[in-house]
Design a protein around this motif. Structure first.
Motif, PDB file in Angstrom:
ATOM      1  N   ASP A  29       0.795  -1.231   0.000  1.00  0.00           N
ATOM      2  CA  ASP A  29       0.000   0.000   0.000  1.00  0.00           C
ATOM      3  C   ASP A  29       0.828   1.282   0.000  1.00  0.00           C
ATOM      4  OD1 ASP A  29       1.018  -0.186   2.549  1.00  0.00           O
ATOM      5  OD2 ASP A  29      -0.920  -0.404   3.548  1.00  0.00           O
ATOM      6  N   ARG A  30       2.150   1.156  -0.068  1.00  0.00           N
ATOM      7  CA  ARG A  30       3.010   2.351  -0.095  1.00  0.00           C
ATOM      8  C   ARG A  30       4.075   2.171  -1.175  1.00  0.00           C
ATOM      9  NH1 ARG A  30       5.904   1.958   4.091  1.00  0.00           N
ATOM     10  NH2 ARG A  30       5.021   0.040   4.953  1.00  0.00           N
ATOM     11  N   PRO A  31       3.645   2.141  -2.451  1.00  0.00           N
ATOM     12  CA  PRO A  31       4.596   1.818  -3.524  1.00  0.00           C
ATOM     13  C   PRO A  31       5.752   2.807  -3.653  1.00  0.00           C
ATOM     14  CG  PRO A  31       2.498   2.575  -4.423  1.00  0.00           C
ATOM     15  CD  PRO A  31       2.274   2.337  -2.962  1.00  0.00           C
ATOM     16  N   LYS A  32       5.518   4.070  -3.358  1.00  0.00           N
ATOM     17  CA  LYS A  32       6.624   5.030  -3.452  1.00  0.00           C
ATOM     18  C   LYS A  32       7.694   4.735  -2.400  1.00  0.00           C
ATOM     19  CE  LYS A  32       4.038   8.771  -5.628  1.00  0.00           C
ATOM     20  NZ  LYS A  32       3.556  10.167  -5.539  1.00  0.00           N
ATOM     21  N   ASP A  33       7.258   4.338  -1.212  1.00  0.00           N
ATOM     22  CA  ASP A  33       8.226   3.915  -0.189  1.00  0.00           C
ATOM     23  C   ASP A  33       8.962   2.659  -0.643  1.00  0.00           C
ATOM     24  OD1 ASP A  33       7.412   6.003   1.395  1.00  0.00           O
ATOM     25  OD2 ASP A  33       6.209   4.781   2.761  1.00  0.00           O
ATOM     26  N   ALA A  34       8.229   1.750  -1.294  1.00  0.00           N
ATOM     27  CA  ALA A  34       8.861   0.520  -1.793  1.00  0.00           C
ATOM     28  C   ALA A  34       9.927   0.843  -2.834  1.00  0.00           C
ATOM     29  CB  ALA A  34       7.802  -0.402  -2.389  1.00  0.00           C
ATOM     30  N   VAL A  35       9.624   1.778  -3.731  1.00  0.00           N
ATOM     31  CA  VAL A  35      10.611   2.178  -4.742  1.00  0.00           C
ATOM     32  C   VAL A  35      11.869   2.713  -4.061  1.00  0.00           C
ATOM     33  CG1 VAL A  35      11.121   3.865  -6.556  1.00  0.00           C
ATOM     34  CG2 VAL A  35       8.942   2.637  -6.567  1.00  0.00           C
ATOM     35  N   ARG A  36      11.688   3.562  -3.077  1.00  0.00           N
ATOM     36  CA  ARG A  36      12.834   4.147  -2.380  1.00  0.00           C
ATOM     37  C   ARG A  36      13.683   3.076  -1.699  1.00  0.00           C
ATOM     38  NH1 ARG A  36      10.195   7.465   0.234  1.00  0.00           N
ATOM     39  NH2 ARG A  36      10.017   6.401   2.243  1.00  0.00           N
ATOM     40  N   GLU A  37      13.026   2.121  -1.039  1.00  0.00           N
ATOM     41  CA  GLU A  37      13.768   1.071  -0.345  1.00  0.00           C
ATOM     42  C   GLU A  37      14.473   0.140  -1.348  1.00  0.00           C
ATOM     43  OE1 GLU A  37      14.363   1.132   2.681  1.00  0.00           O
ATOM     44  OE2 GLU A  37      12.704   2.110   3.728  1.00  0.00           O
ATOM     45  N   LEU A  38      13.799  -0.179  -2.440  1.00  0.00           N
ATOM     46  CA  LEU A  38      14.412  -1.059  -3.437  1.00  0.00           C
ATOM     47  C   LEU A  38      15.603  -0.395  -4.111  1.00  0.00           C
ATOM     48  CD1 LEU A  38      11.152  -2.536  -5.002  1.00  0.00           C
ATOM     49  CD2 LEU A  38      12.883  -3.815  -3.728  1.00  0.00           C
ATOM     50  N   GLN A  39      15.481   0.889  -4.380  1.00  0.00           N
ATOM     51  CA  GLN A  39      16.607   1.613  -4.969  1.00  0.00           C
ATOM     52  C   GLN A  39      17.781   1.664  -3.995  1.00  0.00           C
ATOM     53  OE1 GLN A  39      14.556   5.234  -6.042  1.00  0.00           O
ATOM     54  NE2 GLN A  39      14.232   4.561  -8.152  1.00  0.00           N
ATOM     55  N   ALA A  40      17.480   1.809  -2.698  1.00  0.00           N
ATOM     56  CA  ALA A  40      18.551   1.784  -1.694  1.00  0.00           C
ATOM     57  C   ALA A  40      19.214   0.418  -1.668  1.00  0.00           C
ATOM     58  CB  ALA A  40      17.968   2.126  -0.318  1.00  0.00           C
ATOM     59  N   CYS A  41      18.414  -0.632  -1.764  1.00  0.00           N
ATOM     60  CA  CYS A  41      18.950  -1.995  -1.792  1.00  0.00           C
ATOM     61  C   CYS A  41      19.859  -2.196  -2.997  1.00  0.00           C
ATOM     62  CB  CYS A  41      17.786  -2.989  -1.814  1.00  0.00           C
ATOM     63  SG  CYS A  41      18.282  -4.719  -1.939  1.00  0.00           S
ATOM     64  N   LEU A  42      19.434  -1.706  -4.152  1.00  0.00           N
ATOM     65  CA  LEU A  42      20.191  -1.919  -5.383  1.00  0.00           C
ATOM     66  C   LEU A  42      21.454  -1.068  -5.456  1.00  0.00           C
ATOM     67  CD1 LEU A  42      17.204  -2.277  -7.856  1.00  0.00           C
ATOM     68  CD2 LEU A  42      18.807  -4.064  -7.158  1.00  0.00           C
ATOM     69  N   ARG A  43      21.475   0.029  -4.740  1.00  0.00           N
ATOM     70  CA  ARG A  43      22.727   0.802  -4.672  1.00  0.00           C
ATOM     71  C   ARG A  43      23.799  -0.003  -3.942  1.00  0.00           C
ATOM     72  NH1 ARG A  43      19.210   5.299  -4.086  1.00  0.00           N
ATOM     73  NH2 ARG A  43      19.239   5.130  -1.813  1.00  0.00           N
ATOM     74  N   ILE A  44      23.370  -0.808  -2.982  1.00  0.00           N
ATOM     75  CA  ILE A  44      24.305  -1.631  -2.220  1.00  0.00           C
ATOM     76  C   ILE A  44      24.640  -2.910  -2.974  1.00  0.00           C
ATOM     77  CG2 ILE A  44      24.648  -2.868  -0.045  1.00  0.00           C
ATOM     78  CD1 ILE A  44      22.461  -0.951   1.142  1.00  0.00           C
ATOM     79  N   SER A  45      23.606  -3.523  -3.564  1.00  0.00           N
ATOM     80  CA  SER A  45      23.773  -4.826  -4.221  1.00  0.00           C
ATOM     81  C   SER A  45      23.046  -4.817  -5.569  1.00  0.00           C
ATOM     82  CB  SER A  45      23.212  -5.934  -3.318  1.00  0.00           C
ATOM     83  OG  SER A  45      23.380  -7.206  -3.897  1.00  0.00           O
ATOM     84  N   PRO A  46      23.668  -4.268  -6.618  1.00  0.00           N
ATOM     85  CA  PRO A  46      22.993  -4.111  -7.916  1.00  0.00           C
ATOM     86  C   PRO A  46      22.522  -5.418  -8.543  1.00  0.00           C
ATOM     87  CG  PRO A  46      25.019  -2.819  -7.834  1.00  0.00           C
ATOM     88  CD  PRO A  46      25.031  -3.710  -6.626  1.00  0.00           C
ATOM     89  N   GLY A  47      23.128  -6.521  -8.161  1.00  0.00           N
ATOM     90  CA  GLY A  47      22.773  -7.787  -8.787  1.00  0.00           C
ATOM     91  C   GLY A  47      21.736  -8.599  -8.047  1.00  0.00           C
ATOM     92  N   MET A  48      21.126  -8.048  -7.002  1.00  0.00           N
ATOM     93  CA  MET A  48      20.154  -8.815  -6.226  1.00  0.00           C
ATOM     94  C   MET A  48      18.890  -9.048  -7.058  1.00  0.00           C
ATOM     95  SD  MET A  48      18.657  -8.208  -2.399  1.00  0.00           S
ATOM     96  CE  MET A  48      20.131  -8.858  -1.603  1.00  0.00           C
ATOM     97  N   ILE A  49      18.594 -10.299  -7.340  1.00  0.00           N
ATOM     98  CA  ILE A  49      17.495 -10.634  -8.244  1.00  0.00           C
ATOM     99  C   ILE A  49      16.159 -10.141  -7.712  1.00  0.00           C
ATOM    100  CG2 ILE A  49      16.173 -12.555  -9.224  1.00  0.00           C
ATOM    101  CD1 ILE A  49      18.794 -14.077  -9.529  1.00  0.00           C
ATOM    102  N   GLU A  50      15.882 -10.403  -6.438  1.00  0.00           N
ATOM    103  CA  GLU A  50      14.577 -10.068  -5.874  1.00  0.00           C
ATOM    104  C   GLU A  50      14.297  -8.572  -5.969  1.00  0.00           C
ATOM    105  OE1 GLU A  50      11.429 -12.361  -3.987  1.00  0.00           O
ATOM    106  OE2 GLU A  50      13.488 -13.042  -4.011  1.00  0.00           O
ATOM    107  N   ALA A  51      15.292  -7.744  -5.646  1.00  0.00           N
ATOM    108  CA  ALA A  51      15.100  -6.301  -5.674  1.00  0.00           C
ATOM    109  C   ALA A  51      14.892  -5.799  -7.095  1.00  0.00           C
ATOM    110  CB  ALA A  51      16.293  -5.602  -5.028  1.00  0.00           C
ATOM    111  N   ASN A  52      15.682  -6.295  -8.033  1.00  0.00           N
ATOM    112  CA  ASN A  52      15.507  -5.901  -9.428  1.00  0.00           C
ATOM    113  C   ASN A  52      14.130  -6.278  -9.934  1.00  0.00           C
ATOM    114  OD1 ASN A  52      18.053  -4.806 -10.941  1.00  0.00           O
ATOM    115  ND2 ASN A  52      18.863  -6.341  -9.516  1.00  0.00           N
ATOM    116  N   ALA A  53      13.659  -7.466  -9.568  1.00  0.00           N
ATOM    117  CA  ALA A  53      12.368  -7.937 -10.055  1.00  0.00           C
ATOM    118  C   ALA A  53      11.211  -7.150  -9.461  1.00  0.00           C
ATOM    119  CB  ALA A  53      12.213  -9.418  -9.734  1.00  0.00           C
ATOM    120  N   LEU A  54      11.258  -6.870  -8.169  1.00  0.00           N
ATOM    121  CA  LEU A  54      10.158  -6.176  -7.499  1.00  0.00           C
ATOM    122  C   LEU A  54      10.056  -4.706  -7.890  1.00  0.00           C
ATOM    123  CD1 LEU A  54      10.504  -7.671  -3.902  1.00  0.00           C
ATOM    124  CD2 LEU A  54       8.652  -8.102  -5.516  1.00  0.00           C
ATOM    125  N   LEU A  55      11.155  -4.128  -8.370  1.00  0.00           N
ATOM    126  CA  LEU A  55      11.165  -2.693  -8.664  1.00  0.00           C
ATOM    127  C   LEU A  55      10.169  -2.341  -9.771  1.00  0.00           C
ATOM    128  CD1 LEU A  55      12.324   0.086  -8.134  1.00  0.00           C
ATOM    129  CD2 LEU A  55      14.208  -0.455  -9.704  1.00  0.00           C
TER     130      LEU A  55
END
Length: 282
Positions: free
Chosen positions: A105-131
């Motif tokens: 229910d908070r997709p903009k927050d999800a985008v922010r968290e996923l982008q933070a995750c990918l800055r640390i680990s660009p190859g993480m499959i789950e984060a790339n897929a959920l974005l």
């Protein structure tokens, strides 16, 4: 630095858990810790086979059975995740876990968290897929298209990539949307929304008989999730036998084993088998 050391320690911990499981697949502590780590950090697709192993191997596995049966469930220790993110900013798992919760229910927050995750680990499959899904739900179509164009083929093994693509094409090109949802279903056959969308799109194509197959499966999945929710939210163990039969119908053998075990524990050693029939509405 302290944060880098902490992240490295976590990675070494994961490696040790996996190494322990390679040598002894029945290592309860390693299997339980690893499946919990994946579940807590929102890596639900990745957690499925490990949770299934735990449920099959160990009798007192009701919590793991619930996690396995409902892929939307994540361990809700958000305070711990937030503290971990502050204490260990180089660890990608806390923002991934927070993103999984925010997707509902908070997709903009999800985008922010996923982008933070990918800055640390660009190859993480789950984060790339959920974005992709998070970008669509937040209404940022330009960012979604950029995500889709730049997505590496290695991430296409994840069903969420194809769900997002199906969502994008749903009202633009139903034929393309159908192909995307079928790819998602091939990777996640028990996702209720995907089965429903395939049914609706097949109806649009005039493929009524094929549509009915997916509509029936959608009904079974919804009925099953209702029973799982009754256990998760109300601790109603009386539905365990019905859940086992629906798991059989859905061809989810590990869950069938788990729910039959719960039903047997609920009835006690003196009781016979439960032959309650389950019928899901179309």
């Amino acid at each position: 630095s302290r944060t880098t050391t902490a992240a490295n320690d976590r990675l070494r911990g994961e490696e040790l858990m996996l190494s322990a499981l390679e040598h002894d697949p029945a290592n309860r502590r390693a299997l339980g810790s690893y499946s919990r780590l994946l579940t807590m950090s929102g890596q639900r697709w990745k957690s499925t086979p490990w949770l299934a192993q735990y449920v099959v191997r160990f009798d007192d596995s009701r919590q793991q059975l619930i996690w396995l049966s409902d892929a939307s469930v994540v361990i809700t220790d958000w305070d711990l995740l937030k503290t971990a993110r502050q204490s260990f900013p180089n660890d990608p798992l806390p923002p991934l876990g927070l993103a999984f919760d925010a997707l509902l229910d908070r997709p903009k927050d999800a985008v922010r968290e996923l982008q933070a995750c990918l800055r640390i680990s660009p190859g993480m499959i789950e984060a790339n897929a959920l974005l992709g899904r998070a970008l669509l739900d937040s209404g940022d179509e330009d960012a979604y298209q950029s995500w889709d164009r730049g997505l590496s083929a290695e991430f296409e093994i994840h069903p969420e990539v194809w769900r997002a693509r199906g969502m994008w094409w749903r009202d633009r090109d139903p034929g393309k949307a159908l192909r995307c949802y079928l790819e998602c279903c091939r990777r996640a056959p028990d996702d209720a929304e995907t089965n429903l969308q395939i049914s609706l799109l097949l109806n649009q194509e005039g493929e009524m008989e094929a549509a009915a197959v997916f509509r029936t499966r959608f009904g079974l999945i919804v009925a099953y999730l209702d029973l799982v929710r009754a256990v998760r939210e109300g601790n109603d163990l009386s539905v365990a036998s019905s859940a086992a039969k629906l798991a059989d119908q859905l061809q989810r053998p590990a869950e069938s084993i788990g729910w039959r075990r719960v039903a047997a524990q609920q009835r006690g050693p003196a009781s016979g088998p439960d032959d309650t029939d389950v019928v899901a509405e179309d």
